[in-house]
Design an enzyme around this catalytic site. Sequence first.
Site, PDB file in Angstrom:
ATOM      1  N   LYS A  79       0.863  -1.185   0.000  1.00 20.95           N
ATOM      2  CA  LYS A  79       0.000   0.000   0.000  1.00 20.95           C
ATOM      3  C   LYS A  79       0.897   1.232   0.000  1.00 20.95           C
ATOM      4  CE  LYS A  79      -3.904   2.000   2.650  1.00 20.95           C
ATOM      5  NZ  LYS A  79      -4.797   1.814   3.815  1.00 20.95           N
ATOM      6  N   SER A 154      -9.828   2.024   2.740  1.00 22.94           N
ATOM      7  CA  SER A 154      -8.876   2.764   1.948  1.00 22.94           C
ATOM      8  C   SER A 154      -7.851   1.892   1.227  1.00 22.94           C
ATOM      9  CB  SER A 154      -8.134   3.766   2.829  1.00 22.94           C
ATOM     10  OG  SER A 154      -7.324   3.081   3.777  1.00 22.94           O
ATOM     11  N   SER A 178     -10.121  -0.488   6.879  1.00 29.85           N
ATOM     12  CA  SER A 178      -9.492  -0.386   5.559  1.00 29.85           C
ATOM     13  C   SER A 178      -8.795  -1.630   5.044  1.00 29.85           C
ATOM     14  CB  SER A 178      -8.511   0.775   5.533  1.00 29.85           C
ATOM     15  OG  SER A 178      -9.229   1.963   5.393  1.00 29.85           O
TER      16      SER A 178
HETATM   17  N1  GLN Z   1     -13.512   4.233   6.132  1.00 27.18           N
HETATM   18  C1  GLN Z   1     -12.870   4.591   7.362  1.00 27.18           C
HETATM   19  C2  GLN Z   1     -12.432   6.030   7.325  1.00 27.18           C
HETATM   20  O1  GLN Z   1     -12.652   6.648   6.351  1.00 27.18           O
HETATM   21  C3  GLN Z   1     -11.713   3.691   7.661  1.00 27.18           C
HETATM   22  C4  GLN Z   1     -10.487   4.015   6.899  1.00 27.18           C
HETATM   23  C5  GLN Z   1      -9.290   3.233   7.336  1.00 27.18           C
HETATM   24  O2  GLN Z   1      -9.394   2.193   8.001  1.00 27.18           O
HETATM   25  N2  GLN Z   1      -8.127   3.752   7.021  1.00 27.18           N
HETATM   26  O3  GLN Z   1     -11.876   6.542   8.234  1.00 27.18           O
END
Ligand code: GLN
Length: 492
Positions: A79, A154, A178
């Site tokens: 990532k 994400s 995410s």
């Molecule tokens: N969708 C969640 C957010 O926008 C989780 C994102 C994540 O785990 N980085 O914060």
Amino acid sequence: MTDLHRLSIRELTEGLANAKFSSRELTEHYLKRIEKVDAQVKSYVTVTAEQALAQADAADALRQAGGAGVLTGVPIAHKDIFCTQGIKTTAGSKMLDNFISPYDATVVAKGKAAGLVTLGKVNMDEFAMGSTSESSYFGATKNPWALDHVPGGSSGGSAAVVAADLAPFATGTDTGGSIRQPASFCGLTGLKPTYGRVSRYGIIAYASSLDQAGPMARSAEDCAYLMNVMAGHDAKDSTSMDKDVDDYVANLNGTSVKGLRIGIPKQYFNVEGLDADVKARVEESLKKLEEMGATLVEIDLNMTEAYVPTYYLIAPAEASSNLSRYDGVRYGYRCEEPKDLLDLYKRSRSEGFGAEVQRRILIGTYALSAGYYDAYYVKAQKVRRLIQQDFLKAFESVDVIAAPSAPTTAYRIGANLSPVEMYLGDIYTIAVNLAGLPAINAPVGFDKDNLPVGLQLIGNYWSESQLLSVVHQYQQATDWHTKRAAIAEENA
Ligand code: GLN
């Protein structure tokens, strides 16, 4: 060899060990696939072909010399939130489009030490804020199962590369879902470890008390191989735990599903917005586990309604603090011809950050400001503790807790959910981060549009082996994890 991308991690390790193919052949195979297929999926931000081939040759030489480890020569995608020395690390943001880290994240360094070959860096929501990967400065990544749908976020790039067979496994990070949600949207297995199990050193910070890195792959077995590399104490991360690491591969059959008590939170299956197909597939998977000997126990998690408001105060508060470092002065994007210092700060930040990141900085700054701090931030911290206690109480009577990973399957690209609609989609994942618990997503079937559905199993602290083991046994008895998206089939 035309089907090297079909092999599991164990098959790759065996093939390399038995000289059926070299790391160079394997790496070239993946690079060719990336060149052929990724124009459709758009998962890679940076492909590091030259470096990958050099690493592959070094891996082959090491194997010749008798010094290879289990994973020496196996390719991986990271990532784009993990710092990689000499290679751009963008976190999906214009702010870091020119950022080349002077050091490797611990996870990346451990991967190199294990002989993994880095194919490249993959797309993500900007600074890991989002659930679709659409907020990336580099454009939306496509869901390999349906190219007009998102892969989730994400870690959407990490999920898409694996689902499209453009890397055999990938790293992800999970601050509020995410890893699990994109794994769910793309039909993969993904593990969010206990907070402190994997070093956060060199991971671009979003919300430091929630961030945790983990593996994303096709199966629990594949994830176990990567966990063996990623997990462990790191003196460079004071929140990483100095605690023995399991051999996750050796433990894959270590937990008996017979007699396993699986908690079914009443509140979770009555959530408004829970898709009927998702509910049905998750219930079928639980039935299967029951047939395999598990006991389903109804439990109460009374704090469910508090998850979204609590997370969406704490995460933005920490984000506003973490992102204050991007000021246009030291590194990252700098605006053209600033009038003065204030103008430099203002324009660098408003030009460098996208809309969702700015929204979170505003919310977080507000929640932390004098006068509101007690009413919002401190209160959210207190509720966070109650959420944790709710889980701990449940674990007195069950071994793991079952839930969907997300209330829906993948959204359409451009569905343009309102921020609140999008935040509500995180209902099943964020409490796990607030409590610091481990949880895993496993694919358990498809909805009416042939989009993957995921089951989430939440464990008590340090139960990664147990979670991987339960999912591994489920995967020995079922074949959902072996299904491949058409794009992975067509280009075989
Ligand atoms: N969708 C969640 C957010 O926008 C989780 C994102 C994540 O785990 N980085 O914060």
